[in-house]
Design an enzyme around this catalytic site. Structure first.
Site, PDB file in Angstrom:
ATOM      1  N   ARG A 219      11.671  -4.763   5.377  1.00 11.39           N
ATOM      2  CA  ARG A 219      11.289  -3.384   5.037  1.00 11.39           C
ATOM      3  C   ARG A 219      12.097  -2.346   5.805  1.00 11.39           C
ATOM      4  NH1 ARG A 219       5.097  -1.638   5.404  1.00 11.39           N
ATOM      5  NH2 ARG A 219       5.176  -2.385   7.547  1.00 11.39           N
TER       6      ARG A 219
ATOM      7  N   ARG B 113      -9.838   0.680   8.521  1.00 12.72           N
ATOM      8  CA  ARG B 113      -9.440  -0.681   8.893  1.00 12.72           C
ATOM      9  C   ARG B 113     -10.544  -1.423   9.627  1.00 12.72           C
ATOM     10  NH1 ARG B 113      -3.585   0.441   8.827  1.00 12.72           N
ATOM     11  NH2 ARG B 113      -2.386  -1.415   9.326  1.00 12.72           N
TER      12      ARG B 113
ATOM     13  N   ARG C 261      -0.836  -8.538  13.423  1.00 12.00           N
ATOM     14  CA  ARG C 261      -1.403  -7.567  12.480  1.00 12.00           C
ATOM     15  C   ARG C 261      -2.163  -8.275  11.357  1.00 12.00           C
ATOM     16  NH1 ARG C 261       4.140  -4.824  11.576  1.00 12.00           N
ATOM     17  NH2 ARG C 261       3.179  -3.772   9.806  1.00 12.00           N
TER      18      ARG C 261
ATOM     19  N   LYS D  73       0.831  -1.209   0.000  1.00  7.53           N
ATOM     20  CA  LYS D  73       0.000   0.000   0.000  1.00  7.53           C
ATOM     21  C   LYS D  73       0.868   1.263   0.000  1.00  7.53           C
ATOM     22  CE  LYS D  73      -1.942  -1.139   3.948  1.00  7.53           C
ATOM     23  NZ  LYS D  73      -1.231  -2.393   4.266  1.00  7.53           N
TER      24      LYS D  73
ATOM     25  N   ARG E 247      10.895  -0.079  11.407  1.00 13.69           N
ATOM     26  CA  ARG E 247       9.818   0.089  12.387  1.00 13.69           C
ATOM     27  C   ARG E 247       9.918  -0.946  13.497  1.00 13.69           C
ATOM     28  NH1 ARG E 247       4.565   0.385   8.626  1.00 13.69           N
ATOM     29  NH2 ARG E 247       3.749  -0.691  10.455  1.00 13.69           N
TER      30      ARG E 247
HETATM   31  P1  ADP Z   1       1.124  -1.541   7.559  1.00 13.27           P
HETATM   32  O1  ADP Z   1       1.582  -0.567   6.505  1.00 13.27           O
HETATM   33  O2  ADP Z   1       2.185  -2.538   7.870  1.00 13.27           O
HETATM   34  O3  ADP Z   1      -0.192  -2.144   7.222  1.00 13.27           O
HETATM   35  P2  ADP Z   1       0.478   0.779   9.183  1.00 13.27           P
HETATM   36  O4  ADP Z   1       1.665   1.657   9.106  1.00 13.27           O
HETATM   37  O5  ADP Z   1      -0.675   1.105   8.317  1.00 13.27           O
HETATM   38  O6  ADP Z   1       0.945  -0.727   8.925  1.00 13.27           O
HETATM   39  O7  ADP Z   1      -0.033   0.695  10.683  1.00 13.27           O
HETATM   40  C1  ADP Z   1       0.847   0.466  11.754  1.00 13.27           C
HETATM   41  C2  ADP Z   1       0.035   0.348  13.037  1.00 13.27           C
HETATM   42  O8  ADP Z   1      -0.633   1.588  13.306  1.00 13.27           O
HETATM   43  C3  ADP Z   1      -1.080  -0.693  13.020  1.00 13.27           C
HETATM   44  O9  ADP Z   1      -0.614  -1.988  13.375  1.00 13.27           O
HETATM   45  C4  ADP Z   1      -2.049  -0.128  14.060  1.00 13.27           C
HETATM   46  O10 ADP Z   1      -1.586  -0.356  15.380  1.00 13.27           O
HETATM   47  C5  ADP Z   1      -1.953   1.378  13.802  1.00 13.27           C
HETATM   48  N1  ADP Z   1      -2.922   1.845  12.786  1.00 13.27           N
HETATM   49  C6  ADP Z   1      -2.626   2.393  11.576  1.00 13.27           C
HETATM   50  N2  ADP Z   1      -3.753   2.726  10.913  1.00 13.27           N
HETATM   51  C7  ADP Z   1      -4.786   2.361  11.714  1.00 13.27           C
HETATM   52  C8  ADP Z   1      -6.207   2.427  11.585  1.00 13.27           C
HETATM   53  N3  ADP Z   1      -6.795   2.914  10.478  1.00 13.27           N
HETATM   54  N4  ADP Z   1      -6.958   1.959  12.620  1.00 13.27           N
HETATM   55  C9  ADP Z   1      -6.392   1.470  13.737  1.00 13.27           C
HETATM   56  N5  ADP Z   1      -5.067   1.367  13.925  1.00 13.27           N
HETATM   57  C10 ADP Z   1      -4.259   1.816  12.928  1.00 13.27           C
HETATM   58  P1  ADP Z   2       2.213  -1.823   3.247  1.00 16.61           P
HETATM   59  O1  ADP Z   2       2.217  -0.315   3.190  1.00 16.61           O
HETATM   60  O2  ADP Z   2       1.027  -2.430   2.564  1.00 16.61           O
HETATM   61  O3  ADP Z   2       2.376  -2.345   4.641  1.00 16.61           O
HETATM   62  P2  ADP Z   2       4.798  -1.592   1.870  1.00 16.61           P
HETATM   63  O4  ADP Z   2       4.447  -0.807   0.668  1.00 16.61           O
HETATM   64  O5  ADP Z   2       5.520  -0.904   2.968  1.00 16.61           O
HETATM   65  O6  ADP Z   2       3.483  -2.345   2.437  1.00 16.61           O
HETATM   66  O7  ADP Z   2       5.652  -2.855   1.381  1.00 16.61           O
HETATM   67  C1  ADP Z   2       6.255  -3.748   2.325  1.00 16.61           C
HETATM   68  C2  ADP Z   2       7.665  -4.095   1.852  1.00 16.61           C
HETATM   69  O8  ADP Z   2       7.574  -4.913   0.663  1.00 16.61           O
HETATM   70  C3  ADP Z   2       8.504  -2.883   1.478  1.00 16.61           C
HETATM   71  O9  ADP Z   2       9.821  -3.091   1.936  1.00 16.61           O
HETATM   72  C4  ADP Z   2       8.448  -2.832  -0.048  1.00 16.61           C
HETATM   73  O10 ADP Z   2       9.667  -2.339  -0.604  1.00 16.61           O
HETATM   74  C5  ADP Z   2       8.217  -4.279  -0.438  1.00 16.61           C
HETATM   75  N1  ADP Z   2       7.294  -4.420  -1.578  1.00 16.61           N
HETATM   76  C6  ADP Z   2       6.209  -3.664  -1.875  1.00 16.61           C
HETATM   77  N2  ADP Z   2       5.616  -4.087  -3.024  1.00 16.61           N
HETATM   78  C7  ADP Z   2       6.342  -5.150  -3.458  1.00 16.61           C
HETATM   79  C8  ADP Z   2       6.244  -6.026  -4.607  1.00 16.61           C
HETATM   80  N3  ADP Z   2       5.262  -5.892  -5.514  1.00 16.61           N
HETATM   81  N4  ADP Z   2       7.165  -6.994  -4.727  1.00 16.61           N
HETATM   82  C9  ADP Z   2       8.166  -7.145  -3.805  1.00 16.61           C
HETATM   83  N5  ADP Z   2       8.308  -6.354  -2.715  1.00 16.61           N
HETATM   84  C10 ADP Z   2       7.416  -5.363  -2.540  1.00 16.61           C
END
Ligand code: ADP
Ligand code: ADP
Ligand code: ZN
Length: 215
Positions: free
Chosen positions: A127, A88, A172, A13, A161
């Site tokens: 990541r 979410r 998660r 994302k 992170r």
């Molecule tokens: P990822 O990109 O790995 O999906 P995020 O950066 O979006 O993770 O979120 C990290 C953490 O922040 C989540 O595990 C949760 O604790 C909190 N968080 C982020 N967005 C939300 C949301 N929309 N509702 C509730 N908690 C959230």
């Molecule tokens: P999210 O925001 O959904 O939690 P990220 O965009 O941070 O996910 O992606 C998680 C990790 O995977 C990052 O280190 C990113 O560089 C890698 N990644 C993202 N998209 C791809 C893909 N299509 N193929 C391989 N690795 C990816």
């Protein structure tokens, strides 16, 4: 244009949102980034959210919806919004409808990034991001062109992170399955959900999303 990128942790994302910002001039609204900024600044929201985030659980709906509402209020009306990691829960999805209406916006697309669960742990544990500009990287899948130097801003400092470890990722993923995936039908009824193969190469994922946005 207002879109939601939906998918489990590590689906891509943030990566795709950053690309859409660069190519289309849209704005990324990541509740995860906003919460991390609040934790770092030690605000009341950050103090409440810290332990919850470290455990991989969800922060309260009220907190994240307020963050989104404030961010949209501060944004120009003509700038498209990419919601990344929000909503979410079903309660957040309902709040978002109200917030968008207040700002005279409507939701155009919900894009679901589908990824194999086995791949997510590897993506998350590899990541990291640039400490200065926030550009995302991966130990194996997206390394800077010059080792140790950010492609975008030239910084040599990077960060990981605290919640990007295998144990927290499992929590998660469980939260995603239990609370986030069930909001898809809410949007499916409106006919605005598209699915993209998040296992494809990053460029292919971007192309698939751009094709959806062009309709
Ligand atoms: P990822 O990109 O790995 O999906 P995020 O950066 O979006 O993770 O979120 C990290 C953490 O922040 C989540 O595990 C949760 O604790 C909190 N968080 C982020 N967005 C939300 C949301 N929309 N509702 C509730 N908690 C959230
Ligand atoms: P999210 O925001 O959904 O939690 P990220 O965009 O941070 O996910 O992606 C998680 C990790 O995977 C990052 O280190 C990113 O560089 C890698 N990644 C993202 N998209 C791809 C893909 N299509 N193929 C391989 N690795 C990816
Ligand atoms: Zn950088």
């Amino acid at each position: 244009m207002n879109i939601i990128l939906l998918g489990p942790p590590g689906a891509g994302k943030g990566t795709q949102a950053q690309r859409l910002v660069e190519r289309l001039g849209m704005r990324q609204l990541s509740t995860g980034d906003m919460l991390r900024a609040a934790v770092k600044a030690g605000t009341p929201v950050g103090l409440k959210a810290k332990a919850v985030m470290e455990a991989g659980e969800l922060v309260s709906d009220e907190i994240v919806s307020a963050l989104i509402s404030d961010e949209l209020a501060a944004m120009g009306d003509s700038t498209g919004a990419i919601f990344d990691g929000y909503p979410r829960t079903e309660a957040q999805a309902v709040s978002l409808d109200g917030i968008l209406e207040q700002h005279g916006r409507k939701l155009d697309h919900v894009i679901e990034l589908g990824v194999d669960e086995d791949a997510l742990v590897e993506r998350i544990t590899g990541r990291y991001t640039c400490a200065k500009c926030g550009k995302g990287y991966h130990d194996k899948f997206e390394r800077p062109a010059k080792e140790g130097v950010c492609d975008k801003c030239g910084s040599t400092e990077f960060k990981r992170r605290p919640d990007d470890n295998e144990e927290t990722v499992r929590t998660r993923m469980a939260e995603y399955r239990a609370k986030t995936a069930p909001i898809l039908p809410f949007y499916e009824q409106r006919g605005i959900v598209s699915r993209v193969d998040g296992m494809a190469e990053m460029d292919a994922v971007t192309a698939a999303i751009e094709a959806i946005l062009k309709g």
